[in-house]
Design an enzyme around this catalytic site. Structure first.
Site, PDB file in Angstrom:
ATOM      1  N   SER A   1      21.358  51.767  50.205  1.00 20.95           N
ATOM      2  CA  SER A   1      20.708  53.110  50.193  1.00 20.95           C
ATOM      3  C   SER A   1      19.912  53.468  48.821  1.00 20.95           C
ATOM      4  O   SER A   1      20.623  53.399  47.764  1.00 20.95           O
ATOM      5  CB  SER A   1      21.716  54.125  50.586  1.00 20.95           C
ATOM      6  OG  SER A   1      21.162  55.301  50.189  1.00 20.95           O
TER       7      SER A   1
ATOM      8  N   HIS B   1      17.666  51.199  53.234  1.00 23.12           N
ATOM      9  CA  HIS B   1      18.066  52.472  53.902  1.00 23.12           C
ATOM     10  C   HIS B   1      17.632  53.415  53.062  1.00 23.12           C
ATOM     11  O   HIS B   1      17.726  53.649  51.703  1.00 23.12           O
ATOM     12  CB  HIS B   1      19.645  52.463  53.915  1.00 23.12           C
ATOM     13  CG  HIS B   1      20.161  53.769  54.452  1.00 23.12           C
ATOM     14  ND1 HIS B   1      20.510  53.738  55.832  1.00 23.12           N
ATOM     15  CD2 HIS B   1      20.588  54.970  54.168  1.00 23.12           C
ATOM     16  CE1 HIS B   1      21.100  54.864  56.270  1.00 23.12           C
ATOM     17  NE2 HIS B   1      21.249  55.294  54.898  1.00 23.12           N
TER      18      HIS B   1
ATOM     19  N   ASP C   1      17.113  57.462  52.789  1.00 24.07           N
ATOM     20  CA  ASP C   1      17.813  58.828  53.013  1.00 24.07           C
ATOM     21  C   ASP C   1      16.817  60.143  52.822  1.00 24.07           C
ATOM     22  O   ASP C   1      16.652  60.605  51.780  1.00 24.07           O
ATOM     23  CB  ASP C   1      19.159  59.264  52.316  1.00 24.07           C
ATOM     24  CG  ASP C   1      20.185  58.232  52.475  1.00 24.07           C
ATOM     25  OD1 ASP C   1      20.717  58.292  53.748  1.00 24.07           O
ATOM     26  OD2 ASP C   1      20.709  57.328  51.729  1.00 24.07           O
TER      27      ASP C   1
ATOM     28  N   MET D   1      16.415  63.894  53.394  1.00 23.40           N
ATOM     29  CA  MET D   1      17.229  65.382  53.463  1.00 23.40           C
ATOM     30  C   MET D   1      16.347  66.500  53.314  1.00 23.40           C
ATOM     31  O   MET D   1      15.278  66.632  52.191  1.00 23.40           O
ATOM     32  CB  MET D   1      18.322  65.249  52.425  1.00 23.40           C
ATOM     33  CG  MET D   1      18.968  64.047  52.535  1.00 23.40           C
ATOM     34  SD  MET D   1      20.548  64.254  51.263  1.00 23.40           S
ATOM     35  CE  MET D   1      21.307  62.760  51.217  1.00 23.40           C
TER      36      MET D   1
ATOM     37  N   HIS E   1      16.978  57.365  57.569  1.00 18.78           N
ATOM     38  CA  HIS E   1      18.020  58.054  58.089  1.00 18.78           C
ATOM     39  C   HIS E   1      17.464  59.710  57.633  1.00 18.78           C
ATOM     40  O   HIS E   1      17.611  59.964  56.573  1.00 18.78           O
ATOM     41  CB  HIS E   1      19.270  57.829  57.311  1.00 18.78           C
ATOM     42  CG  HIS E   1      20.463  58.512  57.449  1.00 18.78           C
ATOM     43  ND1 HIS E   1      21.634  58.652  56.530  1.00 18.78           N
ATOM     44  CD2 HIS E   1      20.679  59.662  58.379  1.00 18.78           C
ATOM     45  CE1 HIS E   1      22.595  59.406  57.195  1.00 18.78           C
ATOM     46  NE2 HIS E   1      21.975  59.982  58.237  1.00 18.78           N
TER      47      HIS E   1
ATOM     48  N   MET F   1      17.933  63.321  57.965  1.00 13.88           N
ATOM     49  CA  MET F   1      19.199  64.576  57.603  1.00 13.88           C
ATOM     50  C   MET F   1      18.373  65.574  57.442  1.00 13.88           C
ATOM     51  O   MET F   1      18.304  66.327  56.751  1.00 13.88           O
ATOM     52  CB  MET F   1      20.172  64.214  56.501  1.00 13.88           C
ATOM     53  CG  MET F   1      21.076  62.943  56.755  1.00 13.88           C
ATOM     54  SD  MET F   1      21.739  62.498  55.164  1.00 13.88           S
ATOM     55  CE  MET F   1      20.606  61.325  54.894  1.00 13.88           C
TER      56      MET F   1
ATOM     57  N   MET G   1      28.693  57.940  60.282  1.00 14.81           N
ATOM     58  CA  MET G   1      28.878  58.587  58.868  1.00 14.81           C
ATOM     59  C   MET G   1      30.510  58.386  58.361  1.00 14.81           C
ATOM     60  O   MET G   1      31.357  59.058  59.104  1.00 14.81           O
ATOM     61  CB  MET G   1      28.484  60.110  58.834  1.00 14.81           C
ATOM     62  CG  MET G   1      26.821  60.241  58.924  1.00 14.81           C
ATOM     63  SD  MET G   1      25.771  59.284  57.986  1.00 14.81           S
ATOM     64  CE  MET G   1      26.516  59.552  56.266  1.00 14.81           C
TER      65      MET G   1
ATOM     66  N   GLY H   1      25.134  60.615  47.526  1.00 17.52           N
ATOM     67  CA  GLY H   1      25.939  59.327  47.405  1.00 17.52           C
ATOM     68  C   GLY H   1      27.019  59.546  46.634  1.00 17.52           C
ATOM     69  O   GLY H   1      27.464  60.515  45.858  1.00 17.52           O
ATOM     70  N   GLY H   2      27.791  58.474  46.515  1.00 18.03           N
ATOM     71  CA  GLY H   2      29.013  58.406  45.617  1.00 18.03           C
ATOM     72  C   GLY H   2      30.215  59.139  46.092  1.00 18.03           C
ATOM     73  O   GLY H   2      31.238  59.519  45.535  1.00 18.03           O
TER      74      GLY H   2
ATOM     75  N   ASP I   1      28.079  54.233  57.192  1.00 18.95           N
ATOM     76  CA  ASP I   1      27.180  54.802  56.024  1.00 18.95           C
ATOM     77  C   ASP I   1      28.007  55.901  55.242  1.00 18.95           C
ATOM     78  O   ASP I   1      28.553  56.766  55.497  1.00 18.95           O
ATOM     79  CB  ASP I   1      25.850  55.496  56.314  1.00 18.95           C
ATOM     80  CG  ASP I   1      25.136  56.154  55.402  1.00 18.95           C
ATOM     81  OD1 ASP I   1      25.343  55.840  53.961  1.00 18.95           O
ATOM     82  OD2 ASP I   1      24.167  56.749  55.528  1.00 18.95           O
ATOM     83  N   GLY I   2      28.557  55.457  53.977  1.00 16.29           N
ATOM     84  CA  GLY I   2      29.150  56.417  52.934  1.00 16.29           C
ATOM     85  C   GLY I   2      30.504  55.714  52.647  1.00 16.29           C
ATOM     86  O   GLY I   2      31.275  55.351  53.184  1.00 16.29           O
ATOM     87  N   GLY I   3      30.560  55.764  51.143  1.00 20.11           N
ATOM     88  CA  GLY I   3      31.710  55.194  50.565  1.00 20.11           C
ATOM     89  C   GLY I   3      32.083  53.805  50.737  1.00 20.11           C
ATOM     90  O   GLY I   3      33.428  53.433  50.630  1.00 20.11           O
TER      91      GLY I   3
HETATM   92  C1  DX5 Z   1      24.713  60.203  52.392  1.00 16.51           C
HETATM   93  C2  DX5 Z   1      23.723  59.224  52.596  1.00 16.51           C
HETATM   94  C3  DX5 Z   1      24.194  57.923  52.164  1.00 16.51           C
HETATM   95  C4  DX5 Z   1      24.320  57.591  50.879  1.00 16.51           C
HETATM   96  C5  DX5 Z   1      25.469  56.617  50.690  1.00 16.51           C
HETATM   97  O1  DX5 Z   1      24.499  61.343  52.863  1.00 16.51           O
HETATM   98  O2  DX5 Z   1      23.446  59.208  53.847  1.00 16.51           O
HETATM   99  O3  DX5 Z   1      23.230  56.892  52.634  1.00 16.51           O
HETATM  100  O4  DX5 Z   1      23.377  57.044  50.052  1.00 16.51           O
HETATM  101  O5  DX5 Z   1      26.020  56.575  49.338  1.00 16.51           O
HETATM  102  P1  DX5 Z   1      27.265  55.901  48.892  1.00 16.51           P
HETATM  103  O6  DX5 Z   1      27.196  54.468  49.524  1.00 16.51           O
HETATM  104  O7  DX5 Z   1      27.213  55.860  47.392  1.00 16.51           O
HETATM  105  O8  DX5 Z   1      28.370  56.629  49.509  1.00 16.51           O
HETATM  106 ZN    ZN Z   2      22.061  57.520  54.884  1.00 11.60          ZN
END
Ligand code: DX5
Ligand code: ZN
Length: 222
Positions: free
Chosen positions: A9, A32, A34, A36, A65, A67, A136, A143-144, A174-176
């Site tokens: 991402s 990927h 994102d 938003m 993606h 959002m 998700m 991120g993070g 996706d996420g963490g």
């Molecule tokens: C969060 C995003 C993710 C994000 C994941 O809303 O959809 O794609 O970049 O970041 P990590 O892998 O750091 O959790």
């Molecule tokens: Zn994402």
């Protein structure tokens, strides 16, 4: 069985050097991206102009993606900007079946995204029409964040739902996710691994991508 695919991402990339950052992940399977809007999620990122720039910087498929609210109003714009896979949140689409059809009509691959609290039932009646489901494993927006463990049970239930119906649908998560927990999501049944800080927070992106792939494939062979 669908191959393990690694989708870094770029949310955690250095946006001041975006083309270079994208070039540095060319051993991945998808990029990927994102998007938003500051309404659907409490953060604002990029739009079609930046997607066009990413499109010029790589040959990899762009996994976009969204959002954003009213995703159906925007899918054509993102298709034109260069998206290959277009992910819409079930929570943001009033007429999800129609939106999925729009994405197909644009010649793109539809993905439906579910927030951590959204039940799998939301995708049951579009499952036959989509390329992938994105589970998700954090609340979207940043991120993070830390991986939410209940995502594992959700992935396993979804895997069963897809297999029972005999469909070919990718399960993306996706996420963490980082090298130290990628085995868990693959064992649960996911095959597309999104990782933002888990890739861009490391020194050698190619080595991290290779390690994510190696651990994912090993977890599957177990
Ligand atoms: C969060 C995003 C993710 C994000 C994941 O809303 O959809 O794609 O970049 O970041 P990590 O892998 O750091 O959790
Ligand atoms: Zn994402």
């Amino acid at each position: 069985m669908l191959p393990i695919r690694i989708a870094p991402s770029i949310l955690s990339a250095d946006f001041g050097r975006l083309a270079e950052e994208v070039a540095a992940i060319e051993t991945a399977d998808y990029v990927h991206v994102d998007v938003m809007d500051g309404h659907f999620v409490p953060n604002l990122t990029i739009g079609p102009v930046v997607i066009e720039a990413v499109r010029r910087a790589t040959k990899l498929p762009l996994d976009v993606h969204l959002m954003i609210e009213d995703a159906d109003r925007w899918v054509a714009t993102y298709a034109k900007a260069g998206a290959d896979i277009i992910g819409v949140h079930a929570e943001a689409a009033h007429h999800l079946h129609r939106t999925v059809g729009q994405i197909r009509d644009l010649g793109k691959l539809p993905c439906v995204v579910l927030n951590p609290s959204t039940p799998l039932q939301h995708i049951e009646w579009v499952l036959r029409d989509i390329h992938s489901v994105l589970i998700m494993s954090v609340n979207p927006g940043f991120g993070g964040q830390s991986f939410i463990p209940s995502a594992l049970e959700k992935i396993a239930l979804l895997r069963r739902m897809i297999d029972e119906r005999g469909y070919t649908v990718e399960i993306e998560v996706d996420g963490g996710i980082k090298v130290d927990n990628v085995d868990l999501v693959v064992q649960a049944g996911a095959n597309v691994i999104v990782s933002g800080s888990g890739v861009f927070g490391t020194k050698d992106y190619a080595a991290t991508i290779a390690e994510l792939r190696r651990r994912g494939e090993a977890a599957r062979a177990r």
